[in-house]
Write a protein that holds these residues in place. Structure first.
Motif, short mmCIF file in Angstrom:
data_model
loop_
_atom_site.label_atom_id
_atom_site.label_comp_id
_atom_site.label_asym_id
_atom_site.label_seq_id
_atom_site.Cartn_x
_atom_site.Cartn_y
_atom_site.Cartn_z
N GLY A 1 -22.98 40.08 14.80
CA GLY A 1 -22.13 39.61 15.90
C GLY A 1 -20.76 39.44 15.65
N THR A 2 -20.12 40.28 14.82
CA THR A 2 -18.63 40.42 14.60
C THR A 2 -18.00 41.15 15.21
N SER A 3 -18.80 42.21 16.11
CA SER A 3 -18.01 43.26 17.02
C SER A 3 -17.04 42.44 17.82
N GLY A 4 -17.04 41.32 18.25
CA GLY A 4 -15.96 40.55 19.00
C GLY A 4 -14.93 39.88 18.16
N LEU A 5 -14.51 40.31 16.93
CA LEU A 5 -13.71 39.99 15.92
C LEU A 5 -12.49 40.49 16.35
N ASN A 6 -11.31 39.66 16.43
CA ASN A 6 -10.04 40.16 16.86
C ASN A 6 -9.09 39.75 15.80
N VAL A 7 -8.12 40.45 15.16
CA VAL A 7 -7.28 40.46 14.03
C VAL A 7 -5.73 40.37 14.55
N ALA A 8 -5.86 40.43 15.55
CA ALA A 8 -4.33 40.46 16.28
C ALA A 8 -3.17 39.51 15.73
N ASP A 9 -3.87 38.28 15.55
CA ASP A 9 -3.12 37.34 14.83
C ASP A 9 -2.63 37.53 13.20
N ARG A 10 -3.24 38.44 12.60
CA ARG A 10 -3.06 38.84 11.00
C ARG A 10 -1.62 39.68 11.03
N HIS A 11 -1.20 39.50 9.77
CA HIS A 11 0.18 40.17 9.51
C HIS A 11 -0.43 41.61 9.19
N TYR A 12 -1.58 41.53 8.51
CA TYR A 12 -1.74 43.17 8.23
C TYR A 12 -2.12 43.92 9.47
N PHE A 13 -2.30 43.21 10.84
CA PHE A 13 -2.21 44.13 12.00
C PHE A 13 -0.90 44.25 12.54
N THR A 14 -0.15 43.13 12.71
CA THR A 14 1.07 43.22 13.39
C THR A 14 2.31 44.07 12.57
N VAL A 15 2.40 43.85 11.51
CA VAL A 15 3.27 44.73 10.66
C VAL A 15 3.22 46.41 10.98
N PRO A 16 1.88 46.82 10.67
CA PRO A 16 1.78 48.04 10.89
C PRO A 16 2.05 48.73 12.24
N MET A 17 1.36 47.73 13.22
CA MET A 17 1.69 48.24 14.63
C MET A 17 3.21 48.06 15.16
N ASN A 18 3.92 47.42 14.61
CA ASN A 18 5.31 47.08 14.89
C ASN A 18 6.28 47.92 14.05
N GLU A 19 5.83 48.15 13.00
CA GLU A 19 7.25 48.74 11.90
C GLU A 19 6.39 50.23 11.68
N HIS A 20 5.10 50.53 12.02
CA HIS A 20 4.68 51.85 11.59
C HIS A 20 4.85 52.32 10.30
N ARG A 21 4.43 51.24 9.59
CA ARG A 21 4.38 51.42 7.82
C ARG A 21 3.09 50.79 7.42
N PRO A 22 2.55 51.29 6.14
CA PRO A 22 1.37 50.45 5.68
C PRO A 22 2.12 48.98 5.10
N TYR A 23 1.12 48.09 4.78
CA TYR A 23 1.22 46.71 4.65
C TYR A 23 0.21 46.41 3.63
N LEU A 24 1.08 45.45 2.42
CA LEU A 24 0.36 44.95 1.50
C LEU A 24 0.51 43.50 1.83
N SER A 25 -0.63 42.63 1.96
CA SER A 25 -0.45 41.18 2.03
C SER A 25 -0.55 40.32 1.04
N ASP A 26 -0.07 39.17 1.13
CA ASP A 26 -0.21 38.03 0.21
C ASP A 26 -1.60 37.80 0.10
N LEU A 27 -1.88 36.85 -0.70
CA LEU A 27 -3.27 36.03 -0.95
C LEU A 27 -3.90 35.64 0.25
N LEU A 28 -4.93 36.11 0.68
CA LEU A 28 -5.44 35.74 1.92
C LEU A 28 -7.02 35.10 1.80
N GLN A 29 -7.66 34.31 2.56
CA GLN A 29 -8.93 34.18 2.47
C GLN A 29 -9.90 34.67 3.62
#
Length: 732
Positions: free
Chosen positions: A291-319
């Motif tokens: 039931g995770t097919s409805g999961l949305n990650v648009a609020d995550r930095h690992y989504f917004t940075v690649p989408m906006n800056e067109h580059r790979p991204y390495l995040s800080d520690l996340l849970q």
């Protein structure tokens, strides 16, 4: 206190200045304790306290102790040491006053009072693990013996006159055996303890260097693995983004994502999201079925940075969210569509445990690691540390170990003063920190075992040294004691210089040489004694003769040989009492030379001296009994004392003396002509009870002499007494 019991002011000032100087020096030394290993340090400043206790009084000793212990209290931040070390100063001073050696007194204190008291204080007031308490207590006793042996050595080497004027502790007379045993124990214990400390220090330094090298190597290896691990998985995600961008149909993304995940097990999960942030593919695939097919990650930095800056991204520690709650690092890359426009992202949640998955075994125990992010949260911790991921890494950093590059920290109990781990800290990218830990306990156990065994060997060595030294001293002193005993016995015998008995068998050659010298000296002394006795006999006879001569000179006139006036004064009462007891008469006559001054003036004093000497000879001719006493009473005046005399016989003899003197030439003039003189005599002849006063007798005789002078000189006149009917009359 009386004047007799009060020490001079300068001595009091000297004692106070000495105690203050020793205390200040002890303070400075105690501010710089010598590190042995870990938090175990050696204290040497208390040497000055014991040195003060061995020489000065209680008040000065406690003042010196207060100064020296203050340095240690400031360094350790512990004020209970005032009790243990202050009590040590008090007990050692008291035992020293009773004649104990410093080494024995302090050994007594630490064995019976100091170490039990230290153990009690540790249990009540300190958070030291039970495993460390025994070695801490033994170390305190060992340290006490060390600085006591040092103080004893300094006391033995100090010149005797340094503390002579201000000394208050009594001097104790000891025999050779006691001194030898004490000196050997001091030297042996000091050499053994210093050797043990040097050896243990070298061993600790070597082990610490090896341990530091191990930590640095392990840290370098983990840092390398960290960067390699991150770089590899970043390349995987970047290549995956390019792979999905190269025309793979969206319907194939799930299958390709599963394939990619199986090839890179370092990712916990992987997903693909469209340009709206909706997850359209995920691995493991069962997450879509959950039931995770409805999961949305648009609020995550690992989504917004690649989408906006067109580059790979390495995040800080996340849970994790949606696919699990594990701490992760999100690595993402854009999926580019036509017109170089991003149509989604591919993301991998990196498993951080893989960086230090291998739990290394080393010579010192398990090597463990802790990885924290920039905020201090735990990213990864080895399982043996029992630390929770994402919790803050709380630890207590202890002081740096000098000269080794090592430091100690506590994790599980931040109130302990004993470290749990050696550690090395490395700063990583993004402010992350890597801690590589080695347990402290294995090394501490080795050092404790070495320390305890060495201390036990020290005690055994001291006991053996006492036995051996006593044997050596007995070997040296037994012949001397034998000689002393025999010499003492011979002193009370009739012949103190009799031959000495033979020495015991096995005596040292030096003792035999001493015995031979004593025997040679005995023989020489015997001969000297014989000659001395002979000389004493001779000198005694000479002394008696000299004493007689001196006595004679003391009682006789130096010119005429007659007795002097002092002897007459002493003898008069004896002669009178003799006459009282015998019931006889006593006669006292005064004889004076007529016109003697004109003789001296006309012929000189030498002629006058001849006249005096010849007159004495003539008087002795007529009055030569042992009882008769002739004394020169004045210049030309003589007194004649005649006990047990008959009056008629005395008068007859005196008259005969007068005539003989007048008819005899007593000297010669300068021309050789004979010189004649005459004498006048006043005499008192009566019973001895006439008067007990010598002056009365002299006055009566002097009156008769005056009568003779007045009657024309060259006369004899008798004094009238109360029992005589006639007045003073002219006999001639």
């Amino acid at each position: 206190m009386g004047k007799r019991g009060r020490a001079p002011y300068r001595i009091l000032v000297g004692r106070f200045a000495t105690a203050t100087l020793l205390g200040a020096l002890g303070f400075w030394i105690n501010c710089h304790p010598i590190p042995l290993f870990s938090n175990i340090e050696l204290v040497l400043g208390n040497t000055l306290i014991l040195l003060c206790a061995s020489r000065l009084g209680l008040a000065y000793t406690l003042w010196c102790a207060a100064l020296a212990i203050s340095g240690l209290a400031m360094t350790w931040g512990n004020f209970y040491i005032y009790l243990t070390y202050g009590l040590e100063a008090l007990v050692v001073w008291q035992l020293r006053r009773r004649g104990w050696y410093l080494l024995y007194a302090d050994f007594f204190y630490w064995c019976l009072i100091g170490m039990p008291l230290t153990a009690l204080l540790i249990q009540q007031f300190f958070t030291i693990p039970t495993d460390y308490q025994l070695v801490t207590v033994v170390k305190q006793g060992f340290n006490g013996l060390l600085y006591t042996a040092l103080a004893s050595l300094i006391s033995l080497l100090l010149p005797a006159g340094w503390f002579r004027r201000i000394r208050q502790q009594p001097h104790v007379t000891r025999n050779f055996r006691e001194k030898l045993v004490h000196a050997v124990l001091v030297m042996l214990s000091l050499v053994f303890m210093v050797s043990m400390l040097v050896a243990s220090r070298n061993m600790v330094v070597t082990h610490q260097q090896l341990l530091a090298s191990n930590l640095h190597e392990r840290s370098a290896h983990l840092v390398h693995e960290y960067h390699r691990y991150l770089d590899y998985h970043q390349r995987v995600v970047s290549l995956a983004g390019q792979w999905f961008s190269n025309g793979i149909a969206p319907s194939q993304w799930q299958a390709r994502l599963n394939q990619l995940h199986r090839q890179n097990a370092g990712f916990l999960t992987m997903l693909v999201a469209d340009e709206a942030g909706q997850v359209i593919a995920a691995s493991p695939g069962q997450h879509l079925l959950d039931g995770t097919s409805g999961l949305n990650v648009a609020d995550r930095h690992y989504f917004t940075v690649p989408m906006n800056e067109h580059r790979p991204y390495l995040s800080d520690l996340l849970q994790g969210r949606g696919f699990g709650q594990d701490p992760i690092i999100a690595i993402s890359a854009p999926i580019m569509g036509p017109g170089h426009r991003p149509i989604g992202i591919v993301e991998g949640s990196l498993d951080l445990a893989g960086i230090a998955a291998e739990n290394d075994q080393s010579h010192w125990g398990d090597v463990t690691t802790v990885l924290t992010d920039a905020t201090g949260r735990i990213v990864f911790a080895s399982e043996g540390l029992r630390l929770n991921t994402l919790a803050r890494f709380e630890y207590q950093e202890l002081k740096q170990i000098e000269g080794s590059g090592l430091a100690l920290l506590n994790i599980h109990s931040t109130s302990l003063s004993v470290g749990e781990y050696f550690y090395h800290q490395v700063a990583l990218d993004q402010g992350w920190q890597l801690y590589v830990l080695l347990p402290y306990r294995p090394m501490a156990e080795r050092m404790e075992s070495y320390f305890l065994v060495s201390t036990a060997l020290l005690v055994v060595g001291m006991l053996l040294a006492v036995l051996l030294t006593r044997q050596i001293s007995a070997y040296l002193t037994a012949p001397l004691e034998f000689l002393a005993e025999k010499l003492t016995l011979s002193q009370g015998s009739e012949d103190p210089l009799s031959r000495l008995p033979a020495l015991p068998r096995g005596s040292a050659s030096e003792i035999r040489t001493l015995f031979d010298e004593l025997d040679t000296n005995r023989i020489a002394l015997k001969a000297y004694q014989d000659s001395l006795e002979q000389l004493v006999t001779t000198r005694t006879a000479q002394l008696e003769a000299a004493n007689q001569k001196l006595a004679q000179q003391a009682h006789r006139d130096g010119l005429t040989g007659a007795y002097n006036r002092r002897y007459f004064d002493l003898s008069f009462e004896v002669a009178r009492q003799h006459c009282v007891r015998s019931g006889s008469h006593l006669a006292l006559a005064l004889i004076d030379i007529d016109h003697f001054k004109s003789i001296n003036d006309s012929h000189g004093h030498l002629v006058g001296d001849d006249c005096l000497k010849n007159l004495v000879s003539l008087i002795h001719r007529y009055f030569g009994r042992k009882l008769d006493l002739l004394a020169r009473y004045g210049g030309e005046e003589f007194v004649l004392l005649l006990p047990q005399s008959d009056a008629d016989e005395v008068l007859r003899r005196l008259e005969s003396l007068r005539r003989t003197v007048a008819q005899s030439a007593v000297s010669e003039s300068a021309d050789g002509e004979p010189l004649y003189i005459t004498i006048s005599i006043g005499v008192l002849v009566t019973h001895p009870q006439y008067s007990s006063q010598q002056s009365d007798w002299l006055m009566a005789a002097d009156s008769a002499l005056y009568q003779a002078k007045s009657g024309g000189r060259n006369r004899l006149c008798r004094a009238e007494t109360s029992d005589q009917s006639q007045p003073i009359q002219d006999i001639v």
